[in-house]
Design a protein around this motif. Structure first.
Motif, PDB file in Angstrom:
ATOM      1  N   ALA A 163      31.749  44.829  47.217  1.00  0.00           N
ATOM      2  CA  ALA A 163      32.639  43.746  46.786  1.00  0.00           C
ATOM      3  C   ALA A 163      31.842  42.522  46.367  1.00  0.00           C
ATOM      4  O   ALA A 163      30.722  42.297  46.836  1.00  0.00           O
ATOM      5  N   PRO A 164      32.435  41.677  45.500  1.00  0.00           N
ATOM      6  CA  PRO A 164      31.821  40.371  45.209  1.00  0.00           C
ATOM      7  C   PRO A 164      31.891  39.457  46.423  1.00  0.00           C
ATOM      8  O   PRO A 164      32.666  39.691  47.366  1.00  0.00           O
ATOM      9  N   LEU A 165      31.102  38.403  46.383  1.00  0.00           N
ATOM     10  CA  LEU A 165      31.074  37.433  47.479  1.00  0.00           C
ATOM     11  C   LEU A 165      32.481  36.927  47.807  1.00  0.00           C
ATOM     12  O   LEU A 165      33.257  36.587  46.917  1.00  0.00           O
ATOM     13  N   LYS A 180      30.661  48.768  57.147  1.00  0.00           N
ATOM     14  CA  LYS A 180      31.089  49.394  55.907  1.00  0.00           C
ATOM     15  C   LYS A 180      31.215  48.416  54.739  1.00  0.00           C
ATOM     16  O   LYS A 180      31.534  48.837  53.632  1.00  0.00           O
ATOM     17  N   VAL A 181      31.018  47.146  54.992  1.00  0.00           N
ATOM     18  CA  VAL A 181      31.269  46.130  53.961  1.00  0.00           C
ATOM     19  C   VAL A 181      29.952  45.570  53.447  1.00  0.00           C
ATOM     20  O   VAL A 181      29.119  45.086  54.219  1.00  0.00           O
ATOM     21  N   ARG A 182      29.777  45.631  52.139  1.00  0.00           N
ATOM     22  CA  ARG A 182      28.627  45.010  51.483  1.00  0.00           C
ATOM     23  C   ARG A 182      29.155  44.117  50.362  1.00  0.00           C
ATOM     24  O   ARG A 182      29.991  44.543  49.570  1.00  0.00           O
ATOM     25  N   GLN A 183      28.664  42.906  50.308  1.00  0.00           N
ATOM     26  CA  GLN A 183      29.118  42.000  49.259  1.00  0.00           C
ATOM     27  C   GLN A 183      27.934  41.395  48.523  1.00  0.00           C
ATOM     28  O   GLN A 183      26.855  41.226  49.089  1.00  0.00           O
ATOM     29  N   PHE A 184      28.168  41.069  47.254  1.00  0.00           N
ATOM     30  CA  PHE A 184      27.082  40.757  46.333  1.00  0.00           C
ATOM     31  C   PHE A 184      27.408  39.551  45.471  1.00  0.00           C
ATOM     32  O   PHE A 184      28.572  39.252  45.197  1.00  0.00           O
ATOM     33  N   ASP A 185      26.359  38.914  44.998  1.00  0.00           N
ATOM     34  CA  ASP A 185      26.454  37.905  43.958  1.00  0.00           C
ATOM     35  C   ASP A 185      26.129  38.576  42.626  1.00  0.00           C
ATOM     36  O   ASP A 185      25.620  39.705  42.583  1.00  0.00           O
ATOM     37  N   ARG A 196      22.646  53.987  41.616  1.00  0.00           N
ATOM     38  CA  ARG A 196      22.321  52.568  41.540  1.00  0.00           C
ATOM     39  C   ARG A 196      23.541  51.806  41.075  1.00  0.00           C
ATOM     40  O   ARG A 196      24.199  52.179  40.099  1.00  0.00           O
ATOM     41  N   LEU A 197      23.876  50.727  41.779  1.00  0.00           N
ATOM     42  CA  LEU A 197      25.043  49.909  41.461  1.00  0.00           C
ATOM     43  C   LEU A 197      24.622  48.454  41.376  1.00  0.00           C
ATOM     44  O   LEU A 197      23.878  47.960  42.236  1.00  0.00           O
ATOM     45  N   ALA A 198      25.091  47.780  40.332  1.00  0.00           N
ATOM     46  CA  ALA A 198      24.773  46.361  40.140  1.00  0.00           C
ATOM     47  C   ALA A 198      26.054  45.583  39.900  1.00  0.00           C
ATOM     48  O   ALA A 198      26.890  45.993  39.096  1.00  0.00           O
ATOM     49  N   LEU A 199      26.196  44.465  40.606  1.00  0.00           N
ATOM     50  CA  LEU A 199      27.310  43.556  40.358  1.00  0.00           C
ATOM     51  C   LEU A 199      26.918  42.637  39.211  1.00  0.00           C
ATOM     52  O   LEU A 199      25.894  41.960  39.273  1.00  0.00           O
ATOM     53  N   PHE A 205      38.958  34.572  37.280  1.00  0.00           N
ATOM     54  CA  PHE A 205      39.290  33.670  38.379  1.00  0.00           C
ATOM     55  C   PHE A 205      39.757  34.529  39.539  1.00  0.00           C
ATOM     56  O   PHE A 205      39.795  35.758  39.438  1.00  0.00           O
ATOM     57  N   SER A 206      40.116  33.917  40.661  1.00  0.00           N
ATOM     58  CA  SER A 206      40.478  34.703  41.841  1.00  0.00           C
ATOM     59  C   SER A 206      41.518  33.974  42.673  1.00  0.00           C
ATOM     60  O   SER A 206      41.854  32.815  42.415  1.00  0.00           O
ATOM     61  N   GLY A 207      42.007  34.655  43.692  1.00  0.00           N
ATOM     62  CA  GLY A 207      42.946  34.064  44.633  1.00  0.00           C
ATOM     63  C   GLY A 207      44.147  34.946  44.903  1.00  0.00           C
ATOM     64  O   GLY A 207      44.580  35.702  44.032  1.00  0.00           O
ATOM     65  N   ARG A 208      44.688  34.834  46.112  1.00  0.00           N
ATOM     66  CA  ARG A 208      45.862  35.611  46.507  1.00  0.00           C
ATOM     67  C   ARG A 208      46.992  34.718  46.999  1.00  0.00           C
ATOM     68  O   ARG A 208      48.039  35.226  47.401  1.00  0.00           O
ATOM     69  N   GLY A 209      46.782  33.413  47.000  1.00  0.00           N
ATOM     70  CA  GLY A 209      47.808  32.485  47.456  1.00  0.00           C
ATOM     71  C   GLY A 209      47.747  31.192  46.676  1.00  0.00           C
ATOM     72  O   GLY A 209      47.013  31.059  45.697  1.00  0.00           O
ATOM     73  N   VAL A 210      48.496  30.217  47.139  1.00  0.00           N
ATOM     74  CA  VAL A 210      48.604  28.944  46.430  1.00  0.00           C
ATOM     75  C   VAL A 210      47.346  28.104  46.594  1.00  0.00           C
ATOM     76  O   VAL A 210      46.937  27.389  45.668  1.00  0.00           O
ATOM     77  N   LEU A 211      46.682  28.196  47.728  1.00  0.00           N
ATOM     78  CA  LEU A 211      45.602  27.270  48.048  1.00  0.00           C
ATOM     79  C   LEU A 211      44.214  27.888  48.025  1.00  0.00           C
ATOM     80  O   LEU A 211      43.230  27.181  48.289  1.00  0.00           O
ATOM     81  N   ASP A 212      44.092  29.177  47.757  1.00  0.00           N
ATOM     82  CA  ASP A 212      42.783  29.830  47.871  1.00  0.00           C
ATOM     83  C   ASP A 212      42.174  30.184  46.518  1.00  0.00           C
ATOM     84  O   ASP A 212      41.300  31.042  46.432  1.00  0.00           O
ATOM     85  N   GLY A 213      42.606  29.544  45.448  1.00  0.00           N
ATOM     86  CA  GLY A 213      42.091  29.853  44.125  1.00  0.00           C
ATOM     87  C   GLY A 213      40.581  29.695  44.021  1.00  0.00           C
ATOM     88  O   GLY A 213      40.016  28.686  44.448  1.00  0.00           O
ATOM     89  N   ASP A 214      39.922  30.704  43.484  1.00  0.00           N
ATOM     90  CA  ASP A 214      38.487  30.702  43.189  1.00  0.00           C
ATOM     91  C   ASP A 214      37.605  30.551  44.425  1.00  0.00           C
ATOM     92  O   ASP A 214      36.438  30.157  44.320  1.00  0.00           O
ATOM     93  N   THR A 215      38.118  30.883  45.593  1.00  0.00           N
ATOM     94  CA  THR A 215      37.293  30.859  46.801  1.00  0.00           C
ATOM     95  C   THR A 215      36.567  32.177  47.017  1.00  0.00           C
ATOM     96  O   THR A 215      35.784  32.303  47.960  1.00  0.00           O
ATOM     97  N   THR A 216      36.840  33.163  46.165  1.00  0.00           N
ATOM     98  CA  THR A 216      36.087  34.415  46.149  1.00  0.00           C
ATOM     99  C   THR A 216      35.581  34.638  44.727  1.00  0.00           C
ATOM    100  O   THR A 216      36.122  34.100  43.758  1.00  0.00           O
ATOM    101  N   LEU A 217      34.552  35.459  44.604  1.00  0.00           N
ATOM    102  CA  LEU A 217      33.915  35.684  43.307  1.00  0.00           C
ATOM    103  C   LEU A 217      34.582  36.850  42.575  1.00  0.00           C
ATOM    104  O   LEU A 217      35.166  37.739  43.195  1.00  0.00           O
ATOM    105  N   TRP A 218      34.500  36.846  41.264  1.00  0.00           N
ATOM    106  CA  TRP A 218      34.990  37.918  40.387  1.00  0.00           C
ATOM    107  C   TRP A 218      33.781  38.516  39.669  1.00  0.00           C
ATOM    108  O   TRP A 218      32.762  37.832  39.464  1.00  0.00           O
ATOM    109  N   ALA A 219      33.892  39.783  39.248  1.00  0.00           N
ATOM    110  CA  ALA A 219      32.699  40.428  38.708  1.00  0.00           C
ATOM    111  C   ALA A 219      33.052  41.709  37.968  1.00  0.00           C
ATOM    112  O   ALA A 219      34.188  42.197  38.010  1.00  0.00           O
TER     113      ALA A 219
END
Length: 372
Positions: A163-165, A180-185, A196-199, A205-219
């Protein structure tokens, strides 16, 4: 590149930190170019048009035909097989293992079970019927790409979630074991049992609610399978996730191309949000920038997420591919694609009642969509 690979092997097990990311400004993640704002008036007009000015064909008039799959079908499939399960969910058989992208099996792409965009078709295979997975590959946390119930169902049968950051942190909060969780920039890589896997970057953009926009990375993601023991050549695949068109595609193509197959978003677009979703002309250009050999358009045919007709993305990209001499793959939902030697696929969306699947597909024709 070698230095990056060494660094990423040290940091990919939930160790990459958002505070160290060049994409993180201390509060939120950002694109290379600032996302333009619609403003309050522009957003209100967009919402009005989405509710009242959609195409009369934004949803199919009849149930789509799918190719049902069983676990036995998947296990019997040859190496380097691809099965499109709907929207951006693709099942890959590589290195004798199964990998799935953005698994969404929910009835609606929504935080609500009774509201929001509803599927045009059921998945061609149930979550329970899926075989054990080597990995789940995630691009970002929007509801049409990250399904919490699917994550919970797959946690016990999946070796690793990539997953992204920040998206990895959501998985941890949902109870996925930390091991089981690995996250990447962006540009970080890992290798799992020879794959071989590269992010890689995207513009979204990102977010699942009203206040959490762009607090996680997209890739986006790059997958590279080395030559096989029986003389198979190296295989390279690109998975776009969601993205507007940007110069990053050329950079990814320079670093990792050429690609044997590109899975590029082509759907849920509109002129007013081209910054985050490509129109078909840009989908084609992204494929060319990536130096792809065959283009498989994804992010269409499952959910009503824009104002255009449900089949318009497929019609437009088909015409553009023909005009530019690009080899196009448009498998029916559930149909197998041989990634080593992809056969021609048919425009099944033009007459779904009578169009037959291309030769070599796995699965049986379904008279009705399969229920979850």
């Amino acid at each position: 590149m070698g230095a990056c690979l060494s660094f990423c092997r040290r940091t990919d097990r939930a160790g990459a930190r958002r505070a160290d990311s060049p994409q993180f400004d201390g509060r939120r993640f950002r694109n290379r170019t600032a996302r333009p704002s619609l403003g309050a008036t522009g957003f209100a007009r967009l919402l009005w048009d989405f509710m009242f000015h959609k195409s009369a064909m934004s949803v199919p008039k009849t149930a789509l035909q799918i190719m049902r799959l069983t676990r036995a079908d998947l296990i019997a499939a040859p190496e380097r097989s691809l099965f499109r399960l709907g929207h951006s969910t693709v099942l890959l058989k590589l290195r004798s293992g199964f990998w799935i992208t953005d698994p969404v099996f929910a009835e609606r792409a929504s935080p609500f079970r009774s509201m929001g965009p509803r599927r045009f078709h059921a998945p061609p295979i149930s979550l329970d019927e899926l075989p054990p997975l080597k990995g789940v590959i995630l691009s970002h946390d929007h509801y049409d790409h990250l399904d919490r119930d699917a994550v919970a169902a797959l946690a016990g049968k999946t070796d690793v979630f990539l997953a992204p950051l920040g998206v990895g942190d959501r998985l941890l909060a949902w109870g996925v074991p930390p091991a089981k969780v690995r996250q990447f920039d962006w540009w970080q890589q890992t290798e799992i049992e020879g794959l071989r896997l590269a992010l890689t970057p995207s513009q979204h953009f990102s977010g699942r609610g009203v206040l959490d926009g762009d607090t996680t990375l997209w890739a986006s993601w790059v997958l590279i399978e080395p030559p096989g023991p029986s003389g198979e050549s190296e295989f390279r695949l690109f998975f776009s996730g969601d993205s507007g068109y940007f110069e990053g595609f050329k950079e990814i193509g320079r670093r990792f191309g050429p690609f044997d197959v590109t899975l590029v978003e082509n759907g849920a677009y509109n002129e007013r949000w081209r910054f985050v979703h490509m129109v078909p002309e840009e989908t084609l250009q992204a494929h060319l920038d990536l130096r792809g050999r065959r283009l498989m358009p994804i992010h269409n045919g499952t959910f009503d997420l824009a104002m255009h007709a449900w089949n318009e993305p497929l019609e437009r990209i088909t015409a553009l591919a023909a005009e530019h001499g690009v080899s196009l793959l448009t498998p029916r939902i559930g149909e197998r694609v041989d990634l080593s030697e992809p056969a021609a696929t048919l425009p099944w969306w033009r007459n779904d009642e009578t169009t037959q699947a291309a030769p070599g597909s796995v699965g049986t024709r379904a008279d009705r969509p399969q229920t979850r």
